[in-house]
Design a protein around this motif. Structure first.
Motif, PDB file in Angstrom:
ATOM      1  N   ALA A 114       1.270  26.052  10.068  1.00 54.36           N
ATOM      2  CA  ALA A 114       2.490  25.402   9.590  1.00 54.36           C
ATOM      3  C   ALA A 114       2.292  23.889   9.468  1.00 54.36           C
ATOM      4  O   ALA A 114       2.775  23.266   8.526  1.00 54.36           O
ATOM      5  CB  ALA A 114       3.656  25.723  10.522  1.00 54.36           C
ATOM      6  N   ALA A 115       1.563  23.304  10.399  1.00 54.13           N
ATOM      7  CA  ALA A 115       1.316  21.854  10.367  1.00 54.13           C
ATOM      8  C   ALA A 115       0.442  21.459   9.176  1.00 54.13           C
ATOM      9  O   ALA A 115       0.557  20.352   8.652  1.00 54.13           O
ATOM     10  CB  ALA A 115       0.663  21.408  11.673  1.00 54.13           C
ATOM     11  N   GLU A 116      -0.446  22.351   8.748  1.00 51.59           N
ATOM     12  CA  GLU A 116      -1.345  22.074   7.625  1.00 51.59           C
ATOM     13  C   GLU A 116      -0.710  22.356   6.262  1.00 51.59           C
ATOM     14  O   GLU A 116      -1.213  21.904   5.235  1.00 51.59           O
ATOM     15  CB  GLU A 116      -2.612  22.932   7.740  1.00 51.59           C
ATOM     16  N   LEU A 117       0.379  23.099   6.245  1.00 55.23           N
ATOM     17  CA  LEU A 117       0.986  23.559   4.998  1.00 55.23           C
ATOM     18  C   LEU A 117       1.311  22.433   4.015  1.00 55.23           C
ATOM     19  O   LEU A 117       1.042  22.584   2.820  1.00 55.23           O
ATOM     20  CB  LEU A 117       2.222  24.394   5.308  1.00 55.23           C
ATOM     21  N   PRO A 118       1.863  21.286   4.430  1.00 49.26           N
ATOM     22  CA  PRO A 118       2.134  20.215   3.449  1.00 49.26           C
ATOM     23  C   PRO A 118       0.881  19.729   2.714  1.00 49.26           C
ATOM     24  O   PRO A 118       0.929  19.482   1.499  1.00 49.26           O
ATOM     25  CB  PRO A 118       2.753  19.096   4.299  1.00 49.26           C
ATOM     26  N   PHE A 137       5.867  21.492  -6.665  1.00 49.55           N
ATOM     27  CA  PHE A 137       5.165  22.759  -6.497  1.00 49.55           C
ATOM     28  C   PHE A 137       5.945  23.619  -5.508  1.00 49.55           C
ATOM     29  O   PHE A 137       6.273  23.181  -4.406  1.00 49.55           O
ATOM     30  CB  PHE A 137       3.745  22.507  -5.964  1.00 49.55           C
ATOM     31  N   GLU A 138       6.217  24.839  -5.908  1.00 45.59           N
ATOM     32  CA  GLU A 138       6.993  25.761  -5.068  1.00 45.59           C
ATOM     33  C   GLU A 138       6.071  26.751  -4.369  1.00 45.59           C
ATOM     34  O   GLU A 138       5.454  27.596  -5.025  1.00 45.59           O
ATOM     35  CB  GLU A 138       8.022  26.507  -5.911  1.00 45.59           C
ATOM     36  N   LEU A 139       5.971  26.636  -3.065  1.00 45.80           N
ATOM     37  CA  LEU A 139       5.138  27.551  -2.282  1.00 45.80           C
ATOM     38  C   LEU A 139       5.641  28.984  -2.323  1.00 45.80           C
ATOM     39  O   LEU A 139       4.869  29.921  -2.130  1.00 45.80           O
ATOM     40  CB  LEU A 139       5.075  27.087  -0.823  1.00 45.80           C
ATOM     41  N   ASP A 140       6.931  29.166  -2.588  1.00 47.73           N
ATOM     42  CA  ASP A 140       7.488  30.513  -2.570  1.00 47.73           C
ATOM     43  C   ASP A 140       7.386  31.227  -3.908  1.00 47.73           C
ATOM     44  O   ASP A 140       7.799  32.379  -4.035  1.00 47.73           O
ATOM     45  CB  ASP A 140       8.931  30.478  -2.062  1.00 47.73           C
ATOM     46  N   TYR A 189      -1.820  21.512   2.079  1.00 45.36           N
ATOM     47  CA  TYR A 189      -2.228  22.573   1.158  1.00 45.36           C
ATOM     48  C   TYR A 189      -1.280  22.644  -0.033  1.00 45.36           C
ATOM     49  O   TYR A 189      -1.702  22.919  -1.156  1.00 45.36           O
ATOM     50  CB  TYR A 189      -2.353  23.915   1.890  1.00 45.36           C
ATOM     51  N   ARG A 190      -0.008  22.399   0.196  1.00 46.57           N
ATOM     52  CA  ARG A 190       0.945  22.354  -0.923  1.00 46.57           C
ATOM     53  C   ARG A 190       0.550  21.249  -1.896  1.00 46.57           C
ATOM     54  O   ARG A 190       0.565  21.446  -3.107  1.00 46.57           O
ATOM     55  CB  ARG A 190       2.351  22.110  -0.391  1.00 46.57           C
ATOM     56  N   THR A 191       0.176  20.091  -1.382  1.00 48.21           N
ATOM     57  CA  THR A 191      -0.259  18.977  -2.228  1.00 48.21           C
ATOM     58  C   THR A 191      -1.511  19.352  -3.011  1.00 48.21           C
ATOM     59  O   THR A 191      -1.609  19.081  -4.218  1.00 48.21           O
ATOM     60  CB  THR A 191      -0.504  17.724  -1.368  1.00 48.21           C
ATOM     61  N   ALA A 192      -2.465  19.985  -2.344  1.00 51.60           N
ATOM     62  CA  ALA A 192      -3.709  20.405  -3.015  1.00 51.60           C
ATOM     63  C   ALA A 192      -3.410  21.423  -4.115  1.00 51.60           C
ATOM     64  O   ALA A 192      -3.936  21.323  -5.230  1.00 51.60           O
ATOM     65  CB  ALA A 192      -4.687  20.976  -1.998  1.00 51.60           C
TER      66      ALA A 192
END
Length: 97
Positions: free
Chosen positions: A72-76, A9-12, A78-81
């Motif tokens: 920033a610490a939570e971003l991984p 999954f690409e966040l960008d 949320y990316r997984t979700a």
């Protein structure tokens, strides 16, 4: 079974809620129902619900996360979700305009 390798999954990338998905806000977050697949997903966080509902207006999934208050610490997490929601066709990559 697809022979295509699954892309991370690409966040960008720009994402949006699938047009076949209905969102019902709940105290705990939200319920998503996909009318095509008849799949129900629970968003167990009001912040994740805000991210999903912000996707269409944001330039990228990363920006939607920032706008919803994801650190920033939570971003991984949320990316997984979001990757899970993409895999179940609840969200889809937005077409370039």
């Amino acid at each position: 079974m697809s022979t295509e390798p699954r892309r991370a999954f690409e966040l960008d990338d720009a994402w949006e809620l699938s047009e076949q998905v209905s969102v019902r806000p709940e105290r705990f977050g939200a319920l998503l129902y996909h009318f095509g697949t008849r799949r129900l997903s629970f968003l167990k966080s009001p912040t994740l619900s805000r991210v999903v509902q912000t996707l269409a207006g944001a330039a990228s999934a990363r920006q939607a996360c920032v706008l919803a208050g994801v650190t920033a610490a939570e971003l991984p997490a949320y990316r997984t979700a979001l990757a899970g929601l993409a895999a179940t066709e609840m969200i889809r990559k937005r077409d370039a305009a």
